[in-house]
Design a protein around this motif. Structure first.
Motif, mmCIF file in Angstrom:
data_model
loop_
_atom_site.group_PDB
_atom_site.id
_atom_site.type_symbol
_atom_site.label_atom_id
_atom_site.label_comp_id
_atom_site.label_asym_id
_atom_site.label_seq_id
_atom_site.Cartn_x
_atom_site.Cartn_y
_atom_site.Cartn_z
ATOM 1 N N GLY A 372 0.820 -1.346 -0.094
ATOM 2 C CA GLY A 372 0.087 -0.004 0.131
ATOM 3 C C GLY A 372 0.887 1.246 0.015
ATOM 4 O O GLY A 372 0.164 2.360 -0.034
ATOM 5 N N THR A 373 2.049 1.448 -0.318
ATOM 6 C CA THR A 373 2.918 2.375 -0.176
ATOM 7 C C THR A 373 2.393 3.545 -1.402
ATOM 8 O O THR A 373 2.813 4.626 -1.293
ATOM 9 N N ALA A 374 1.945 2.946 -2.607
ATOM 10 C CA ALA A 374 1.818 3.606 -3.673
ATOM 11 C C ALA A 374 0.203 3.056 -4.015
ATOM 12 O O ALA A 374 0.070 1.798 -3.959
ATOM 13 N N ASP A 375 -0.658 3.801 -4.678
ATOM 14 C CA ASP A 375 -1.763 3.428 -5.319
ATOM 15 C C ASP A 375 -1.730 3.150 -6.787
ATOM 16 O O ASP A 375 -1.204 3.657 -7.576
ATOM 17 N N ASP A 376 -2.474 2.163 -7.102
ATOM 18 C CA ASP A 376 -2.504 1.629 -8.480
ATOM 19 C C ASP A 376 -3.325 2.358 -9.067
ATOM 20 O O ASP A 376 -4.107 1.911 -10.466
ATOM 21 N N ALA A 377 -3.957 3.604 -8.936
ATOM 22 C CA ALA A 377 -5.078 4.249 -9.764
ATOM 23 C C ALA A 377 -6.337 3.719 -9.871
ATOM 24 O O ALA A 377 -6.686 3.904 -10.887
ATOM 25 N N GLY A 378 -6.710 2.611 -9.094
ATOM 26 C CA GLY A 378 -7.713 1.991 -9.167
ATOM 27 C C GLY A 378 -7.777 0.941 -10.420
ATOM 28 O O GLY A 378 -8.955 0.267 -10.851
ATOM 29 N N ASN A 379 -6.694 0.747 -10.980
ATOM 30 C CA ASN A 379 -6.750 -0.247 -12.145
ATOM 31 C C ASN A 379 -5.964 -1.639 -11.973
ATOM 32 O O ASN A 379 -5.253 -2.239 -12.868
ATOM 33 N N THR A 380 -5.825 -2.248 -10.490
ATOM 34 C CA THR A 380 -5.158 -3.208 -10.171
ATOM 35 C C THR A 380 -5.704 -4.316 -11.043
ATOM 36 O O THR A 380 -6.845 -4.701 -10.990
ATOM 37 N N GLN A 381 -4.818 -5.070 -11.534
ATOM 38 C CA GLN A 381 -5.277 -6.528 -12.417
ATOM 39 C C GLN A 381 -4.265 -7.342 -12.124
ATOM 40 O O GLN A 381 -2.948 -7.255 -12.156
ATOM 41 N N ALA A 382 -4.791 -8.542 -11.565
ATOM 42 C CA ALA A 382 -4.019 -9.693 -11.221
ATOM 43 C C ALA A 382 -3.062 -10.323 -12.351
ATOM 44 O O ALA A 382 -1.815 -10.685 -11.890
ATOM 45 N N TRP A 383 -3.439 -10.045 -13.424
ATOM 46 C CA TRP A 383 -2.723 -10.633 -14.646
ATOM 47 C C TRP A 383 -1.831 -9.341 -15.340
ATOM 48 O O TRP A 383 -1.274 -9.846 -16.378
ATOM 49 N N ALA A 384 -1.769 -8.357 -14.968
ATOM 50 C CA ALA A 384 -1.208 -7.290 -15.654
ATOM 51 C C ALA A 384 0.153 -7.517 -15.846
ATOM 52 O O ALA A 384 0.931 -7.757 -14.883
ATOM 53 N N PRO A 385 0.872 -7.242 -16.936
ATOM 54 C CA PRO A 385 2.302 -7.120 -17.040
ATOM 55 C C PRO A 385 2.995 -5.901 -16.796
ATOM 56 O O PRO A 385 4.322 -5.970 -16.667
ATOM 57 N N HIS A 386 2.276 -5.027 -16.279
ATOM 58 C CA HIS A 386 2.766 -3.705 -15.812
ATOM 59 C C HIS A 386 1.915 -3.010 -14.998
ATOM 60 O O HIS A 386 0.704 -3.217 -14.506
ATOM 61 N N ARG A 387 2.445 -2.072 -13.835
ATOM 62 C CA ARG A 387 1.805 -1.543 -12.821
ATOM 63 C C ARG A 387 2.001 -0.095 -12.957
ATOM 64 O O ARG A 387 2.720 0.518 -13.623
ATOM 65 N N TRP A 388 0.760 0.676 -12.952
ATOM 66 C CA TRP A 388 0.793 2.051 -12.865
ATOM 67 C C TRP A 388 0.333 2.594 -11.613
ATOM 68 O O TRP A 388 -0.730 2.701 -11.281
ATOM 69 N N LEU A 389 1.632 3.321 -11.083
ATOM 70 C CA LEU A 389 1.556 3.675 -9.684
ATOM 71 C C LEU A 389 1.094 5.164 -9.597
ATOM 72 O O LEU A 389 1.868 5.927 -10.201
ATOM 73 N N ALA A 390 0.274 5.550 -8.988
ATOM 74 C CA ALA A 390 -0.386 7.006 -8.745
ATOM 75 C C ALA A 390 0.438 7.479 -7.425
ATOM 76 O O ALA A 390 0.172 7.022 -6.329
ATOM 77 N N LEU A 391 1.516 8.535 -7.566
ATOM 78 C CA LEU A 391 2.276 9.056 -6.435
ATOM 79 C C LEU A 391 1.315 10.037 -5.724
ATOM 80 O O LEU A 391 1.132 11.070 -6.548
ATOM 81 N N PRO A 392 1.374 10.044 -4.584
ATOM 82 C CA PRO A 392 0.549 10.913 -3.723
ATOM 83 C C PRO A 392 1.241 12.339 -3.764
ATOM 84 O O PRO A 392 2.516 12.114 -3.650
ATOM 85 N N PRO A 393 0.659 13.437 -3.366
ATOM 86 C CA PRO A 393 1.604 14.535 -3.416
ATOM 87 C C PRO A 393 2.352 14.609 -1.909
ATOM 88 O O PRO A 393 1.909 13.830 -0.962
#
Length: 456
Positions: A372-393
Motif C-alpha cells: 500500500g505504499t503507492a496506489d494503483d490508480a484503481g486499475n489493479t489487475q492480477a494478470w497485468a504485465p505492468h503496474r501504474w502507480l499513482a504517487l501521492p502529493p
C-alpha cells in the motif's frame, strides 16, 4: 539553466557522439527533465576542453534524435518527447547491476524449450532451406490459417482470407493507420504507449487526447471528439498500456454503438487481451464493420518472433492484396514458421497459460512487499504485465525515477506516456513486472521502491 555537465571520461566514442549520448543518458535517468535548459555551447566547450564546433555538432546530433531543441528565450532545452525517444535506447550502464523494468516484455520461462524443439525439427526435416527462400502464396495461406486459430482463442472468429500478417503489432498499427486515416488527426488515450507516439512523430499525425477513467477511454470523450470531426480512434480496451485499465462489456458496447452511429473507425490494439482470463469480447465483435483489430504473440507468448496479426473490417482485406510487399513480406519466414508451429502444436497456448500464472504470482508478490505504499490508480489487475502507480502529493515522478535509477532500477515516469498538458500534470510511474528476470528480482525491486517512496 541546469547545472548538468557530462562526464566523458569513460567514453571511447568521438567527443560529439559522447556528448549526445550523455544527454540521452541524463534524460533516461531523470537527471535532465522536460524543459531543462542545457549549458550554452561555449560554456560546455570550455568546461570539457573541446572545440566549440564539437559541442555544436553534439547538440545537432541530439536534436536529430529528438532530445533537445532551441528556445528563443532559454537557449537549448530538453523536449517533452525526449523520454519517449530514449525509452528503447541502448542500456546506459554497461554492467549487470541494472534491473531494467522500463520496457514491457513478457516474463521469461527458463524451462520452456518449445522454440528450441521446433528449430531442431526444422533442422532434422530439412525445412530450414525452404525458409531461406521467398515464400509462395500457399505458404502465406498456411500462416494465415494459424493466425485465425489464434484469433479464435482471442474471441474473434475470423476467416483466414480476412487476415493480414505483419511484422509485429507496431507494424500492424502502421498498416491499419495507412488504410484508415484520410486526415492527420487521431484520437488516442490521454496516456498512450510509446509506439503510438513514435509513429505519430514519424508520420506527422496529430494526436488528440481522450479522457480516461478506471475503465479506460470514456464514451463521453469519444462522443465529444467525434462532434469536433475526429474520425479515427486508437484504443486498447484490455490491460491498457500504461494504465492497466480494462473496459467492461457495457463500456465496450457503448463505445461500439457510438462508433456505428457516428461512423467512426476504431483501431483496437489488443496485444495484452489474452493475458486476462475471461476478458470481455473485443470491440471488433461489437462493431465489426468499424474496427481494425490488432494483436501479436510478443506480449503473451514470446517477444522476439515479431508475428503480428491485423484483422480489418470484413470486406476490407482485399485492399491489402496488392500491398503484400509492405505487409507480410516484412515477416521473416523463419520466425513466422516458428510462430506457426507454436500455435498449431498448442505450445503457444501453453506458454500463454504459464504467462498468466507467472504474472499473477508476480503481482501478488509485488503487492505484498509494497504493502500500500503507492496506489494503483484503481486499475489493479492480477494478470497485468505492468503496474501504474499513482504517487501521492508532494511526490514527483521524475524525482522518484531518478532515485530508483541511482539504486540500479530503471522504470518510466508517467509524463512519457501523456498526451496533452492535462495528463502531464499527473504523477505516475510505470513498472513492467514481467521484465524482471524472476520473482526474486522483482521482490528486490519492490523492497527498494517501498524504501524510496517512504523516504521521499
Amino acid at each position: 539553466m541546469t547545472n548538468w555537465l557530462p562526464d566523458l571520461s569513460k567514453s571511447t566514442a568521438p567527443a560529439y557522439l559522447a556528448i549526445a549520448e550523455a544527454i540521452a543518458v541524463a534524460i533516461r535517468s531523470g537527471r535532465l527533465r522536460t524543459g531543462d535548459a542545457l549549458p550554452t555551447q561555449r560554456l560546455l566547450a570550455d568546461f570539457l576542453g573541446v572545440n566549440l564546433s564539437t559541442v555544436t555538432r553534439a547538440y545537432r546530433e541530439a536534436e536529430k534524435r529528438g532530445l533537445i531543441g532551441g528556445n528563443t528565450r532559454r537557449g537549448t532545452v530538453v523536449l517533452a518527447r525526449a523520454e519517449v525517444v530514449t525509452l528503447f535506447g541502448l542500456p546506459y550502464r554497461d554492467d549487470d547491476s541494472l534491473i531494467d523494468l522500463s520496457t514491457n516484455t513478457p516474463a521469461h520461462d527458463p524451462h520452456d524449450r518449445s522454440v528450441q524443439d521446433i528449430i531442431g525439427e526444422l533442422q532434422r526435416d530439412g525445412g530450414l532451406g525452404h525458409l531461406m527462400r521467398y515464400q509462395k502464396a500457399s505458404d502465406w495461406e498456411l500462416l494465415r490459417e494459424s493466425a485465425a486459430k489464434w484469433l479464435q482463442i482471442s474471441g474473434l472468429p475470423t476467416a483466414s482470407e480476412n487476415i493480414v500478417l505483419c511484422a509485429g503489432a507496431q507494424h500492424a498499427l502502421a498498416v491499419a493507420l495507412s488504410a484508415s486515416v484520410d486526415r492527420m488527426d487521431i484520437g488516442v488515450e490521454c496516456f498512450t504507449y510509446p509506439g503510438m507516439k513514435a509513429l505519430a512523430r514519424e508520420r506527422g499525425y496529430q494526436l488528440h487526447p481522450l479522457d480516461m477513467d478506471n475503465e479506460g477511454v470514456t464514451p463521453a470523450a469519444i462522443l465529444k471528439a467525434s462532434k469536433k470531426g475526429l474520425r479515427v480512434l486508437v484504443i486498447s480496451p484490455t490491460l491498457q498500456n500504461p494504465t492497466g485499465a480494462t473496459m467492461s462489456l457495457a463500456r465496450r458496447q457503448t463505445i461500439a454503438d457510438i462508433a456505428m452511429s457516428r461512423d467512426l473507425t476504431i483501431i483496437e490494439e489488443d496485444v495484452y487481451g489474452l493475458l486476462l482470463p475471461d476478458a470481455p469480447p473485443p470491440l471488433a465483435t461489437l462493431a465489426p464493420l468499424h474496427t481494425y483489430y490488432i494483436t501479436s504473440l510478443s506480449k503473451t507468448v514470446i517477444p522476439g518472433l515479431r508475428f503480428g496479426i491485423l484483422a480489418p473490417p470484413p470486406g476490407h482485406a482485399a485492399r491489402f492484396t496488392d500491398s503484400l510487399h509492405t505487409t507480410s513480406w516484412y515477416l521473416s519466414p523463419l520466425t513466422a514458421e516458428i510462430a506457426n508451429r507454436l500455435i498449431r502444436s498448442g505450445a503457444a497456448a501453453k506458454r500463454l497459460a504459464w504467462q498468466r500464472r507467472e504474472l499473477r504470482l508476480r503481482n501478488q508478490l509485488f503487492d505484498a512487499v509494497l504493502d500500500g505504499t503507492a496506489d494503483d490508480a484503481g486499475n489493479t489487475q492480477a494478470w497485468a504485465p505492468h503496474r501504474w502507480l499513482a504517487l501521492p502529493p508532494p511526490l514527483n515522478a521524475m524525482e522518484i525515477v531518478a532515485s530508483l535509477n541511482a539504486s540500479g532500477i530503471r522504470v518510466v515516469a508517467g509524463e512519457g506516456f501523456a498526451i496533452g498538458m492535462a495528463a502531464q500534470r499527473h504523477q505516475h510511474i510505470r513498472i513492467a513486472v514481467g521484465a524482471a528476470a524472476n520473482r526474486k528480482t522483482l521482490k528486490q525491486v519492490a523492497a527498494v521502491m517501498r524504501h524510496v517512496l517512504a523516504g521521499a
